[in-house]
Scaffold this active site. Structure first.
Site, mmCIF file in Angstrom:
data_model
loop_
_atom_site.group_PDB
_atom_site.id
_atom_site.type_symbol
_atom_site.label_atom_id
_atom_site.label_comp_id
_atom_site.label_asym_id
_atom_site.label_seq_id
_atom_site.Cartn_x
_atom_site.Cartn_y
_atom_site.Cartn_z
ATOM 1 N N ASN A 10 0.875 -1.181 0.000
ATOM 2 C CA ASN A 10 0.000 0.000 0.000
ATOM 3 C C ASN A 10 0.904 1.219 0.000
ATOM 4 O O ASN A 10 1.561 1.501 1.001
ATOM 5 C CB ASN A 10 -0.899 -0.041 1.252
ATOM 6 C CG ASN A 10 -1.701 1.240 1.418
ATOM 7 O OD1 ASN A 10 -1.748 2.082 0.516
ATOM 8 N ND2 ASN A 10 -2.331 1.388 2.568
ATOM 9 N N LYS A 12 0.126 4.316 -0.160
ATOM 10 C CA LYS A 12 -0.462 5.491 0.500
ATOM 11 C C LYS A 12 -0.253 6.748 -0.361
ATOM 12 O O LYS A 12 -0.285 6.644 -1.583
ATOM 13 C CB LYS A 12 0.127 5.623 1.911
ATOM 14 C CG LYS A 12 -0.015 4.307 2.702
ATOM 15 C CD LYS A 12 0.242 4.444 4.175
ATOM 16 C CE LYS A 12 0.071 3.074 4.839
ATOM 17 N NZ LYS A 12 0.159 3.128 6.283
ATOM 18 N N HIS A 96 -9.376 1.069 5.107
ATOM 19 C CA HIS A 96 -8.046 1.232 5.716
ATOM 20 C C HIS A 96 -8.153 2.130 6.947
ATOM 21 O O HIS A 96 -8.949 3.060 6.978
ATOM 22 C CB HIS A 96 -7.060 1.824 4.705
ATOM 23 C CG HIS A 96 -5.651 1.776 5.225
ATOM 24 N ND1 HIS A 96 -5.140 2.749 6.046
ATOM 25 C CD2 HIS A 96 -4.677 0.842 5.083
ATOM 26 C CE1 HIS A 96 -3.899 2.414 6.374
ATOM 27 N NE2 HIS A 96 -3.589 1.265 5.792
ATOM 28 N N GLU A 98 -6.463 4.498 7.998
ATOM 29 C CA GLU A 98 -6.307 5.948 7.768
ATOM 30 C C GLU A 98 -7.601 6.552 7.211
ATOM 31 O O GLU A 98 -7.934 7.701 7.507
ATOM 32 C CB GLU A 98 -5.097 6.186 6.850
ATOM 33 C CG GLU A 98 -3.798 5.968 7.620
ATOM 34 C CD GLU A 98 -2.673 5.311 6.846
ATOM 35 O OE1 GLU A 98 -2.674 5.369 5.600
ATOM 36 O OE2 GLU A 98 -1.784 4.722 7.499
ATOM 37 N N GLU A 168 -5.039 -5.054 10.450
ATOM 38 C CA GLU A 168 -4.008 -4.036 10.639
ATOM 39 C C GLU A 168 -4.249 -3.329 11.979
ATOM 40 O O GLU A 168 -5.042 -2.379 12.041
ATOM 41 C CB GLU A 168 -4.059 -3.010 9.498
ATOM 42 C CG GLU A 168 -3.817 -3.599 8.134
ATOM 43 C CD GLU A 168 -3.231 -2.575 7.171
ATOM 44 O OE1 GLU A 168 -2.170 -2.858 6.615
ATOM 45 O OE2 GLU A 168 -3.816 -1.489 7.004
ATOM 46 N N GLY A 174 2.882 2.096 10.797
ATOM 47 C CA GLY A 174 3.824 3.206 10.685
ATOM 48 C C GLY A 174 4.578 3.514 11.964
ATOM 49 O O GLY A 174 5.242 4.545 12.069
ATOM 50 N N SER A 214 3.773 -2.382 10.171
ATOM 51 C CA SER A 214 5.231 -2.479 10.354
ATOM 52 C C SER A 214 5.798 -3.832 9.922
ATOM 53 O O SER A 214 6.676 -4.386 10.569
ATOM 54 C CB SER A 214 5.618 -2.157 11.805
ATOM 55 O OG SER A 214 5.273 -0.816 12.111
#
Ligand code: 13P
Length: 251
Positions: A10, A12, A96, A98, A168, A174, A214
């Site tokens: 991904n 992003k 996702h 985010e 996730e 991240g 990660s």
């Protein structure tokens, strides 16, 4: 049940067009060397057309990072399944973390997007994951169950053959703080049992469940050795050809 491993990057909101095409070509070479597993990239919308063209004829899969629930209409800023299909895109990430936490997408919206994908012959990757606060409060499994139940509302058993799940944990995205292989396996087994309750055991056994958060060259092998971890959704480490190549070539 043998599930084909699935390694997805991904990207992003990173990489300009030239950078994205160059990385996609490198990943296509990786993908060509990994015939026993699926390898996918999810670039930004602006790079999709060029990447589909540049990697045509390769076995690299190309996905979008989100998808609209309608096929067309007055939905400023949205991209629909027919628009993606037109480019040769076959996959889309939905829900996702985010999108959920920065842009306020809730389970109902994620479910609509998932149907938008399925109705438009795009294969969705449904992301779920708890926050650190959820985990510390002991709510991990309740949160995940709600995300799965509401995210998959009105999805039939037959449609589930085209759905991939991605776990996730928000606290691992991240942060460099990956879930331990035991923590990830525990959740993946829980998700598979939940799918067996919602559908049937054989459907649950066939669904691929990816881990994200990660994922790096030095932890992919341990993660992939877990019985219910079928692949990875990789963020930061997918932006470099060498690290993504090593992840895709997990042993
Ligand atoms: P990182 O691999 O950078 O933690 O990101 C994970 C992710 O969000 C993939 O969708």
């Amino acid at each position: 049940m043998e599930r084909r491993p699935f390694i997805a990057g991904n990207w992003k909101m990173y990489l300009t067009l030239g950078e994205a095409v160059q990385l996609a070509q490198a990943v296509a070479a990786t993908s060509a060397a990994c015939m026993d597993r699926d390898v996918m990239v999810a670039p930004s919308f602006t790079s999709l057309a060029a990447i589909c063209a540049a990697t045509q004829g390769s076995n690299l899969l190309v996905g979008a990072q989100n998808i609209a629930w309608e096929s067309e209409g007055a939905f400023t800023g949205e991209i629909s399944a027919p628009m993606l299909k037109d480019l040769g895109v076959e996959w889309a990430i939905v829900g996702h973390s985010e999108r959920r936490h920065i842009f306020g997408e809730n389970n109902a919206m994620v479910n609509r997007r998932l149907h938008g994908a399925l109705n438009g012959s795009i294969q969705p990757i449904l992301c779920v994951g708890e926050t650190l606060a959820d985990r510390e409060a002991g709510n991990t499994f309740t949160v995940l169950e709600n995300q799965v139940r509401e995210g998959l509302a009105a999805v039939t058993g037959q449609q589930m053959a085209r759905v991939t799940l991605a776990y996730e944990p928000v606290w691992a995205i991240g942060t460099g703080k990956t879930a331990s292989k035991e923590q990830a396996q525990e959740v993946h087994a829980f998700l598979r049992q939940l799918l067996a309750n919602l559908y049937e055991k054989n459907i649950a056994e066939a669904v691929r469940i990816l881990y994200g958060g990660s994922v790096k060259p030095d932890n992919i092998d341990d993660l992939m050795a877990q019985p219910d971890i079928d692949g990875a959704l990789v963020g930061g480490a997918a932006l470099k050809a060498e690290s993504f190549d090593r992840i895709a070539r997990f042993t």
